[in-house]
Design a protein around this motif. Structure first.
Motif, short mmCIF file in Angstrom:
data_model
loop_
_atom_site.label_atom_id
_atom_site.label_comp_id
_atom_site.label_asym_id
_atom_site.label_seq_id
_atom_site.Cartn_x
_atom_site.Cartn_y
_atom_site.Cartn_z
N VAL A 253 0.84 -1.19 0.00
CA VAL A 253 0.00 0.00 0.00
C VAL A 253 0.88 1.25 0.00
CG1 VAL A 253 -1.72 1.33 1.28
CG2 VAL A 253 -1.94 -1.14 1.12
N GLN A 254 1.93 1.25 0.83
CA GLN A 254 2.85 2.39 0.83
C GLN A 254 3.50 2.55 -0.54
OE1 GLN A 254 3.74 4.70 3.56
NE2 GLN A 254 4.32 5.66 1.62
N VAL A 257 0.96 4.22 -2.75
CA VAL A 257 0.84 5.65 -2.42
C VAL A 257 2.01 6.42 -3.03
CG1 VAL A 257 0.90 7.34 -0.55
CG2 VAL A 257 -0.52 5.29 -0.33
N ASP A 258 3.21 5.89 -2.89
CA ASP A 258 4.39 6.53 -3.48
C ASP A 258 4.25 6.63 -4.99
OD1 ASP A 258 5.47 6.71 -0.94
OD2 ASP A 258 6.75 4.93 -1.16
N LYS A 261 1.66 9.33 -5.87
CA LYS A 261 2.17 10.67 -5.58
C LYS A 261 3.41 11.01 -6.40
CE LYS A 261 2.07 11.74 -1.12
NZ LYS A 261 2.15 11.59 0.36
N ALA A 307 -4.33 10.04 -7.58
CA ALA A 307 -4.00 10.04 -6.15
C ALA A 307 -5.14 10.65 -5.35
CB ALA A 307 -2.70 10.80 -5.91
N GLY A 311 -7.48 8.68 -2.44
CA GLY A 311 -7.69 9.19 -1.09
C GLY A 311 -9.16 9.33 -0.75
N MET A 324 -3.64 9.86 2.31
CA MET A 324 -2.65 10.09 1.25
C MET A 324 -1.58 11.08 1.70
SD MET A 324 -3.22 8.12 -1.26
CE MET A 324 -2.30 8.80 -2.64
N PRO A 327 0.38 8.66 5.15
CA PRO A 327 0.18 7.21 5.26
C PRO A 327 1.03 6.57 6.35
CG PRO A 327 1.51 7.75 3.33
CD PRO A 327 0.97 9.04 3.86
#
Length: 440
Positions: A253-254, A257-258, A261, A307, A311, A324, A327
């Protein structure tokens, strides 16, 4: 009709008609046929195969065995994807919001991981508060307002498949392409889709280890889905190494997100996400071609719109409003982070992706039996890909674990996964190897 006569007909190589298939599927659903009869038919199909018409009729009968979702109040193409599963495959987390940003409605019904493969549902549930099994009303509301929702199976979708698969699983008939096709598509079609893109993986970490078998499955899926009225194409993608540089639940998940973003993007993950999105947008009529769809996906991701929608989806399904932005405040972290180094320095020439997945299972981040719980915090990051140099400064991966025993078991699996040599021995494959176009 008599179930034994239908079994006999298929055993002798005959083609079952629509009524015979419907009768048997009704029996699977209402227990009108016994487990022994279901297993006998599965074995007959395993050896005698099904025609295209039989596969379509079986898929539709299984789809119709339960509820079929409707999206009449949504004025957008209903789009989804299906992956045959692998290691570090978090594509859905970026694909769903990017497609939504391009005008699609994406009711993504996902599954849990089993064995060495990860599950999208397990990943999403590593976000505190996230409801992966909302009411149908909430599901519809989120898809309508955000454009996408990633959840687990709801209601009574394709119940015949649940019983059929359970029997196949213990009678050595899982590996039938005909039955795999009906199993996958009956659930997807019950979700009320208008278009579908399939990610059929091949390689050491895939269900289909050979490219030829993966292509055969992709062709079967595309023909049956289109024959059932859902415009569908497939990409055959590489699973000879972890797709993302992270494997686990919270760590993936991280990683997603990276990616969304733009702070860290794995190149193979980008290629497959954008390619799948391009196919989906073209199938849905939201792009003039797959190439134009890829351009639209690129803009949706690079603009930050995908993104933003991810969120919003997380928040509307119960997760933190500022997920977002922060995290790291919400994703659970394992207490130990241990780099694992190769025994000898050199270049990664080959990876057994299945063993990388096994390392995650050894940490408690995967499951052996469907009822097993998973630890959201454990996993692997900084996973070295094929063609990467590893030495005393550059590990093959960083293990996120609860204790030393987990680290030890994961280390054994990881070192077994990697072949280290020199550049001349590198076995590298394109992320997207082939495409099966819609048949309509």
């Amino acid at each position: 009709m008599l179930p034994q006569e239908i079994i006999r007909k298929k055993r002798e190589g005959g083609a079952l008609n629509k009524d015979e298939i419907q009768f048997f599927v009704d029996g699977i659903t209402n227990n009108g046929v016994t487990d022994a009869q279901v297993s006998s038919l599965a074995m007959a199909i395993f050896f005698q195969k099904l025609t295209l018409e039989e596969r379509i009729n079986l898929t539709l009968a299984m789809r119709n065995s339960g509820d079929i979702m409707r999206w009449d109040t949504i004025d957008a193409p209903i789009v989804d994807k299906h992956s045959t599963g692998g290691v570090g495959d978090n594509v859905s987390l970026m694909l769903a919001p990017a497609l939504a940003a391009c005008g699609a409605a994406v009711p993504m019904i996902s599954g849990r991981g089993l064995g060495h493969t990860g599950g999208t549902l397990d990943k999403m549930e590593s976000i505190p508060g996230y409801s992966a099994k909302p009411s149908n009303e909430t599901f519809l509301k989120v898809v309508k307002e955000v454009g996408c929702a990633i959840i687990g199976q709801t209601g009574n979708l394709a119940p015949a498949d649940k019983r059929f698969y359970g029997i196949r699983d213990v009678t050595a008939t899982v590996e039938s392409i005909d039955l795999i096709t009906a199993s996958i598509l009956s659930k997807k079609l019950a979700a009320g889709l208008e278009t579908l893109v399939l990610d059929v993986k091949w390689g050491t970490g895939a269900f289909m280890a050979s490219f030829e078998d993966a292509r055969a499955l992709a062709e079967s899926l595309v023909k049956v889905a289109n024959g059932a009225g859902v415009k569908t194409s497939a990409l055959i993608t590489d699973m000879n190494e972890s797709l993302a540089s992270a494997a686990g639940n919270a760590v993936e998940v991280q990683n997603a997100v990276d990616f969304l973003k733009g702070t860290h993007i794995d190149s193979r993950l980008w290629d497959i996400t954008v390619a799948q999105g391009g196919e989906a947008l073209a199938n849905a009529g939201l792009a003039a071609s797959a190439e134009a769809g890829c351009d639209a996906m690129t803009k949706a991701l690079q603009s930050g719109k995908a993104a933003e929608l991810f969120g919003k989806m997380v928040h509307q399904l119960g997760g933190p409003a500022d997920f977002m932005e922060k995290p790291e405040l919400y994703l659970e972290k394992a207490p130990m982070e241990v780099p694992i180094y190769a025994d000898t320095p050199g270049m990664v020439t080959r990876v057994n992706a299945r063993q990388v997945g096994v390392a995650v299972v050894e940490l408690g981040g995967g499951r052996v039996k469907p009822e097993d719980a998973v630890d959201p915090a454990v996993g692997l990051t900084h996973i070295a890909g094929v063609g990467t140099t590893v030495d005393s400064d550059n590990p093959i991966a960083i293990v996120h674990a609860r204790d030393e025993d987990q680290v030890a078991r994961a280390t054994v699996a990881l070192k077994a996964a990697y072949v280290i040599g020199d550049a001349a021995d590198v076995a590298e494959y394109p992320a997207v190897r082939d495409r099966i176009a819609p048949t309509v």
